[in-house]
Write an enzyme that holds these catalytic residues in place. Structure first.
Site, mmCIF file in Angstrom:
data_model
loop_
_atom_site.group_PDB
_atom_site.id
_atom_site.type_symbol
_atom_site.label_atom_id
_atom_site.label_comp_id
_atom_site.label_asym_id
_atom_site.label_seq_id
_atom_site.Cartn_x
_atom_site.Cartn_y
_atom_site.Cartn_z
ATOM 1 C CE1 TYR A 118 -4.145 1.597 0.230
ATOM 2 C CE2 TYR A 118 -3.472 2.451 2.355
ATOM 3 C CZ TYR A 118 -4.354 2.428 1.299
ATOM 4 O OH TYR A 118 -5.453 3.249 1.321
ATOM 5 N NE ARG A 140 -6.585 11.536 -6.502
ATOM 6 C CZ ARG A 140 -6.582 10.519 -5.623
ATOM 7 N NH1 ARG A 140 -5.565 9.703 -5.507
ATOM 8 N NH2 ARG A 140 -7.633 10.317 -4.851
ATOM 9 C CE LYS A 189 -7.113 2.708 -1.761
ATOM 10 N NZ LYS A 189 -7.436 3.527 -0.606
ATOM 11 C CD GLU A 233 -9.213 3.981 -3.967
ATOM 12 O OE1 GLU A 233 -10.121 3.380 -3.379
ATOM 13 O OE2 GLU A 233 -8.601 4.941 -3.476
ATOM 14 C CG ASP A 234 -6.346 6.575 -6.397
ATOM 15 O OD1 ASP A 234 -7.046 6.971 -5.450
ATOM 16 O OD2 ASP A 234 -5.171 6.186 -6.237
ATOM 17 C CG ASP A 276 -11.386 4.251 -0.490
ATOM 18 O OD1 ASP A 276 -11.899 4.308 0.629
ATOM 19 O OD2 ASP A 276 -10.194 3.967 -0.686
ATOM 20 C CG ASP A 277 -9.771 8.299 -3.866
ATOM 21 O OD1 ASP A 277 -8.800 8.007 -3.159
ATOM 22 O OD2 ASP A 277 -10.024 7.731 -4.944
ATOM 23 C CG ASN A 331 -1.484 8.801 0.841
ATOM 24 O OD1 ASN A 331 -0.862 8.954 1.868
ATOM 25 N ND2 ASN A 331 -2.778 8.507 0.821
ATOM 26 C CG ASN A 370 -4.539 5.522 4.003
ATOM 27 O OD1 ASN A 370 -5.420 4.855 3.467
ATOM 28 N ND2 ASN A 370 -3.493 5.986 3.355
HETATM 29 N N1 LIG Z 1 -5.004 9.826 3.414
HETATM 30 C C1 LIG Z 1 -5.955 9.328 2.668
HETATM 31 O O1 LIG Z 1 -6.658 8.383 3.063
HETATM 32 C C2 LIG Z 1 -6.236 9.895 1.326
HETATM 33 C C3 LIG Z 1 -5.400 10.794 0.733
HETATM 34 N N2 LIG Z 1 -5.689 11.306 -0.496
HETATM 35 C C4 LIG Z 1 -4.710 12.170 -1.121
HETATM 36 O O2 LIG Z 1 -5.265 13.428 -1.407
HETATM 37 C C5 LIG Z 1 -4.713 13.951 -2.588
HETATM 38 C C6 LIG Z 1 -5.830 14.482 -3.458
HETATM 39 O O3 LIG Z 1 -6.766 13.486 -3.754
HETATM 40 P P1 LIG Z 1 -8.139 13.874 -4.500
HETATM 41 O O4 LIG Z 1 -8.863 14.909 -3.769
HETATM 42 O O5 LIG Z 1 -8.856 12.631 -4.787
HETATM 43 O O6 LIG Z 1 -7.541 14.491 -5.868
HETATM 44 P P2 LIG Z 1 -8.204 15.541 -6.842
HETATM 45 O O7 LIG Z 1 -7.398 15.536 -8.072
HETATM 46 O O8 LIG Z 1 -9.658 15.291 -6.916
HETATM 47 O O9 LIG Z 1 -8.015 16.960 -6.093
HETATM 48 C C7 LIG Z 1 -6.787 17.570 -5.891
HETATM 49 C C8 LIG Z 1 -7.052 18.950 -5.356
HETATM 50 O O10 LIG Z 1 -5.815 19.535 -4.988
HETATM 51 C C9 LIG Z 1 -5.833 20.880 -5.429
HETATM 52 N N3 LIG Z 1 -4.506 21.462 -5.563
HETATM 53 C C10 LIG Z 1 -3.557 21.241 -6.498
HETATM 54 N N4 LIG Z 1 -2.491 22.041 -6.285
HETATM 55 C C11 LIG Z 1 -2.798 22.799 -5.207
HETATM 56 C C12 LIG Z 1 -2.138 23.824 -4.505
HETATM 57 N N5 LIG Z 1 -0.918 24.239 -4.865
HETATM 58 N N6 LIG Z 1 -2.752 24.396 -3.430
HETATM 59 C C13 LIG Z 1 -3.980 23.984 -3.040
HETATM 60 N N7 LIG Z 1 -4.661 23.010 -3.675
HETATM 61 C C14 LIG Z 1 -4.074 22.435 -4.739
HETATM 62 C C15 LIG Z 1 -6.560 20.798 -6.766
HETATM 63 O O11 LIG Z 1 -6.983 22.080 -7.155
HETATM 64 P P3 LIG Z 1 -7.277 22.452 -8.707
HETATM 65 O O12 LIG Z 1 -8.532 21.701 -9.030
HETATM 66 O O13 LIG Z 1 -7.415 23.917 -8.666
HETATM 67 O O14 LIG Z 1 -6.113 21.959 -9.492
HETATM 68 C C16 LIG Z 1 -7.704 19.882 -6.365
HETATM 69 O O15 LIG Z 1 -8.695 20.630 -5.713
HETATM 70 C C17 LIG Z 1 -3.871 12.832 -3.206
HETATM 71 O O16 LIG Z 1 -2.516 13.087 -2.946
HETATM 72 C C18 LIG Z 1 -4.286 11.588 -2.458
HETATM 73 O O17 LIG Z 1 -3.216 10.695 -2.278
HETATM 74 C C19 LIG Z 1 -6.830 10.979 -1.176
HETATM 75 C C20 LIG Z 1 -7.698 10.072 -0.639
HETATM 76 C C21 LIG Z 1 -7.424 9.419 0.628
HETATM 77 C C1 LIG Z 2 -5.358 6.502 0.256
HETATM 78 C C2 LIG Z 2 -5.961 6.847 -1.013
HETATM 79 O O1 LIG Z 2 -7.026 6.343 -1.359
HETATM 80 C C3 LIG Z 2 -5.306 7.788 -1.875
HETATM 81 O O2 LIG Z 2 -4.298 8.370 -1.499
HETATM 82 O O3 LIG Z 2 -5.803 7.984 -2.988
HETATM 83 MG MG LIG Z 3 -7.368 6.554 -3.436
#
Ligand SMILES: NC(=O)C1=CN([C@@H]2O[C@H](COP(=O)(O)OP(=O)(O)OC[C@H]3O[C@@H](n4cnc5c(N)ncnc54)[C@H](OP(=O)(O)O)[C@@H]3O)[C@@H](O)[C@H]2O)C=CC1
Ligand SMILES: CC(=O)C(=O)O
Ligand SMILES: [Mg+2]
Length: 556
Positions: free
Chosen positions: A95, A148, A166, A237-238, A260-261, A410, A454
């Site tokens: 993971y 993503r 996963k 996912e992703d 999941d995200d 991540n 997570n």
């Molecule tokens: N810990 C956990 O369990 C999880 C962690 N994550 C992590 O979260 C991250 C995002 O996932 P997810 O939301 O699905 O991805 P998305 O692609 O849906 O969203 C990413 C977001 O980050 C924003 N962003 C990019 N650059 C910047 C910046 N410089 N300042 C502020 N915001 C910024 C984007 O804005 P814009 O649209 O304007 O580009 C967008 O709103 C990943 O790294 C993922 O690994 C996700 C799910 C679970």
């Molecule tokens: C943990 C997870 O789902 C992610 O980083 O996308």
């Molecule tokens: Mg994910």
């Protein structure tokens, strides 16, 4: 006991059935295995010991990832015996963070088929591909389109490492039978030019297909899944934020499905925050949250926390105003033509933030947001390393005694901050949670475990609860139930200085408890009318698949 009708190498080649050197004397007689195996009959314990020694002798994490993936494709019982007995050591390999590297190198380390690649040029064959008898009993699917992958961006067909990882957790942490799981990649091309230029790239060498053609492909996929397995649990996912949100809205009332995200992440954050508040004797109603990143994860977290606030007695509109969401162009503000539909409810009224802008700049940056909003919580889901700078964190720490700071992106390389810095910049006052594992941090000379906030704490148990209860849909209330169950298991309930989350090594216990709570809640909501609530605990316990060898008999 199990009836089997494969012989010799055919039996070895099925990772679900294979036992390697652990085939018994009687099985070696019955299935023509004598001579194909060395004479010593090993126990599962001995096999685990042999593999652990080999695993620990490997030089780097990518080699360990390849080793474990190889074992998974040879002998799943042994693979899961290794994982369940050494969860804390194995999780960072199968993971995050190593799975991210595994996806980046996927085409170069590819060995054997696992799961399904549904490539757009073969769109007319989806139903035929799904009809393989091997998949008759599939219960849980994780699907990605690779756009993503963690915070690493578009990895095309290499994203397949994520559904595989996963689902490994569904089994290792949730106890879902691995033979009933199916990882799927929707291979719709990639905009990652380096991958398309790589002669070894395994996916469809084409720019990412978008628009109507993409939508129709996803619809064809979902329809084929519905027809093949009407009761399957389908986890998205992703996917990139806008697609993730649109598909969730489109399909959540049509089949048993969740993202999941968006939803799993929201639940783990909510559960962990509830623990943090209860340890600090604070109230959810008094919190102000700055969310850095407003895609799938950010909007999902904000949405569930608003729901929790509303349940705690705050009117919805007022609850929403406690959230400041930012994107790559700063704070989300009403009227911007860049807002996605799911961001609109969280955009700030212009009048409220009119004087937050720094001269000559249109966008309102993170430091200004922190200075004016004075958040109690700062959550990072941006996929961008280092966004929680010293200036940002010091500014936040000026206004709050115990700043809750969760850099959740991540893999490790994309984390918005590292725990040691956060502790240094806040004089040891920060309450920290990260998405990927980090080494303990020193606070006043004492080593403190960093909570890994997570969604792995949620989806395996939620999935087990759903498939055991045969729930028809996945509602937000089920996620809130999972979040609250997680909070009830927080070590900080007994000692306010203890970690907020149970250790990763306890994920199986955590998942079983979440499964029970989710199954009962699904029944209460009318989603699982046939679930026998009087025997709920036993039914969950019996549903848990254990990595143990069964005795094989020749099928008549
Ligand atoms: N810990 C956990 O369990 C999880 C962690 N994550 C992590 O979260 C991250 C995002 O996932 P997810 O939301 O699905 O991805 P998305 O692609 O849906 O969203 C990413 C977001 O980050 C924003 N962003 C990019 N650059 C910047 C910046 N410089 N300042 C502020 N915001 C910024 C984007 O804005 P814009 O649209 O304007 O580009 C967008 O709103 C990943 O790294 C993922 O690994 C996700 C799910 C679970
Ligand atoms: C943990 C997870 O789902 C992610 O980083 O996308
Ligand atoms: Mg994910």
């Amino acid at each position: 006991m199990r009836n089997v009708n494969r012989f010799g190498y055919e039996l070895f080649s099925d990772p679900i059935l294979n036992k390697g050197t652990a085939f018994t004397e009687a099985e070696r007689d019955a299935f023509a295995l004598h001579g194909l195996l060395p004479p010593h009959i090993a126990t599962l314990d001995q096999q685990v010991e042999r593999r652990m020694t080999a695993f620990r002798n490997l030089q780097d994490d990518l080699a360990r990832y390849i080793f474990l993936r190889g074992l998974q494709d040879i002998n799943e019982t042994l693979y899961y015996a290794l994982l369940t007995r050494h969860l804390e050591e194995m999780l960072p390999i199968v993971y995050t963070p190593t799975v991210g590297l595994g996806c980046q190198r996927f085409s170069h380390i590819y060995r054997r088929p696992r799961g399904l690649y549904l490539s757009l040029p073969y769109r007319d064959q989806i139903a035929k591909i799904l009809s393989q008898p091997r998949f008759d009993d599939v219960q849980t699917i994780v699907v990605t389109d690779g756009e993503r992958i963690l915070g690493l961006g578009d990895l095309g067909a290499g994203g397949m490492g994520i559904p595989i990882g996963k689902l490994a957790l569904y089994t290792a942490a949730g106890g879902i039978d691995p033979s009933r799981t199916l990882p799927i990649t929707l291979d719709v091309g990639t905009d990652n030019q380096a991958l398309r230029d790589d002669p070894l790239y395994i996916g469809w060498r084409h720019e990412r297909v978008r628009g109507a053609e993409y939508e129709e492909f996803v619809e064809a996929f979902v329809s084929a899944v519905e027809a093949r397995w009407p009761h399957v649990l389908l986890q998205w996912e992703d996917f990139a934020g806008p697609n993730a949100s649109r598909f969730l809205d489109r399909y959540r009332d049509r089949l048993c499905t969740f993202n999941d995200d968006i939803q799993g992440t929201a639940a783990v954050v909510c559960g962990t925050l509830l623990s943090a508040l209860s340890a600090a004797r604070q109230d959810l109603r008094d919190q102000t949250v700055v969310m850095v990143g407003s895609g799938g994860a950010g909007s999902g977290i904000a949405g569930l926390l608003v729901k929790a606030m509303v349940e705690a007695g705050i009117p919805e509109e007022e609850a929403r105003r406690r959230f400041y969401l930012t994107g790559s162009r700063g704070l989300l503000v009403e009227g911007s033509n860049r807002l996605q539909p799911y961001q609109v409810p969280f955009a700030q009224p212009r009048s409220r933030v009119a004087d937050w802008t720094v001269e000559n700049r249109e966008a309102i940056g993170l430091e200004e947001v922190i200075r004016h909003a004075r958040p109690t919580m700062l959550i990072g889901v941006s996929g961008q390393a280092g966004l929680f700078s010293e200036a940002v964190v010091r500014e936040m720490a000026k206004h709050v005694d115990r700043p809750v700071i969760f850099p959740l992106s991540n893999p490790t390389s994309q984390s918005e901050a590292v725990p040691a810095d956060l502790m240094a910049w806040t004089g040891g006052r920060a309450v920290i949670g990260t998405g990927s594992p980090f080494a303990p941090v020193s606070v006043g000379g004492v080593q403190k475990r960093v909570d890994q906030v997570n969604n792995a704490y949620i989806f395996p148990g939620l999935g087990l609860g759903i498939v055991t209860a045969k729930a028809r849909r996945v509602t937000d209330t089920l996620f809130l139930t999972a979040a609250r169950t997680l909070a009830e298991m927080s070590p900080s309930r007994l000692d306010p200085n203890a970690p907020l989350l149970p250790p990763v090594s306890a994920l199986r216990e955590v998942s079983a408890k979440i499964a029970l709570a989710v199954a009962l809640q699904a029944h209460r909501e009318g989603l699982a009318p046939d679930f026998d609530v009087d025997n709920a605990e036993r039914l969950i316990a019996e549903a848990i698949w254990e990595p143990q060898y069964k005795t094989y008999h020749r099928a008549a």
